[in-house]
Design an enzyme around this catalytic site. Sequence first.
Site, short mmCIF file in Angstrom:
data_model
loop_
_atom_site.label_atom_id
_atom_site.label_comp_id
_atom_site.label_asym_id
_atom_site.label_seq_id
_atom_site.Cartn_x
_atom_site.Cartn_y
_atom_site.Cartn_z
N GLU A 87 -17.11 22.02 19.58
CA GLU A 87 -16.06 21.88 18.84
C GLU A 87 -14.95 23.00 18.84
O GLU A 87 -13.82 22.81 18.68
CB GLU A 87 -16.30 21.66 16.84
CG GLU A 87 -17.12 20.60 16.46
CD GLU A 87 -18.48 21.05 16.66
OE1 GLU A 87 -19.12 21.27 15.52
OE2 GLU A 87 -19.23 21.47 17.61
N ASN A 88 -15.26 24.26 19.10
CA ASN A 88 -14.51 25.29 19.22
C ASN A 88 -13.73 25.29 20.56
O ASN A 88 -12.87 26.17 20.58
CB ASN A 88 -15.21 26.65 18.95
CG ASN A 88 -16.51 26.86 20.17
OD1 ASN A 88 -17.16 26.04 20.35
ND2 ASN A 88 -16.48 28.03 20.65
#
Length: 304
Positions: A132-133
């Site tokens: 997700e980052n």
Amino acid sequence: AWKADELGNLVFRGAANNFNAPMATAGKITVVEAEEIVPVGSLEPNEIHIPGIHVHRIVQGGGYEKKIEKRTVTAEGGLESGLPASMQKRIRIIKRAAREFKDGMYANLGIGMPMLASNFITAGITVHLQSENGILGLGPFPRESEVDPDFINAGKETVTVQNGGSVFSSDTSFAMIRNSRLDLTILGGMEVSESGDLANWIIPGKMVKGMGGAMDLVSAANTKVVVTMDHCSKDGSPKILKQCTLPLTGLKCVNRIITDKCVFDVVPGKKLLLRELATGCTVDEIRKSTGCDFDVASDVSETY
């Protein structure tokens, strides 16, 4: 930022972009800590992640140090030899979860057991792992000599990126997630209800950093959601229930549950369906350790 020029144009390295771009865009005053300040013209226009119009102040500190929160490396002798005792007993869950991968699939893996499943991807198939980052194409955990503080996953663990992988901002990452570009997400769970509700982000009264990306991941309409977890809590109480008792991450979002005892499919509008048994487990044992009623597939058998 990795680099800033004297006009405030910024370049980030690896997964360090994160939410920096939208935050700088939204902020009234943006202060940047830069590893290096370079003359105007040193940065190519197409490598600039944030244009200087959004930046108001630049600070270059002395003795800059990048700290690694979770230094995670590939264990000598293979994954199983490097697992702590608490995870050794869960290896059957991890291996079974890995059978959910299909060739060409895009997948997101949660912290803990889900991430470890990537070590058991069947030889000969390609799975594109997303974090997700802002990483697509996650590779294995690095060797000690390969550790790079700019390449970490959403769980703060050090990672590598495979050939053909890419890095980008977190808002781009969540656009992928919310638009159902991912085929599969595998998450850990604290509780799952018979209708597929998931609780996995907080136990009331305990400190957590936040819910992370789980709420977005489970709300993507066309992404298969698989939950991996122990069948029962440490005190023997069931974690698969008629209704969850902990704060919810998502409603009716789980498609499959994989535990140390069995595999359940969530069937909308019906009871859970017992699909598979772990070696040595029986249907009667599953009934005693599950907090809701369920149906049994006609071909249920020990498969892992």
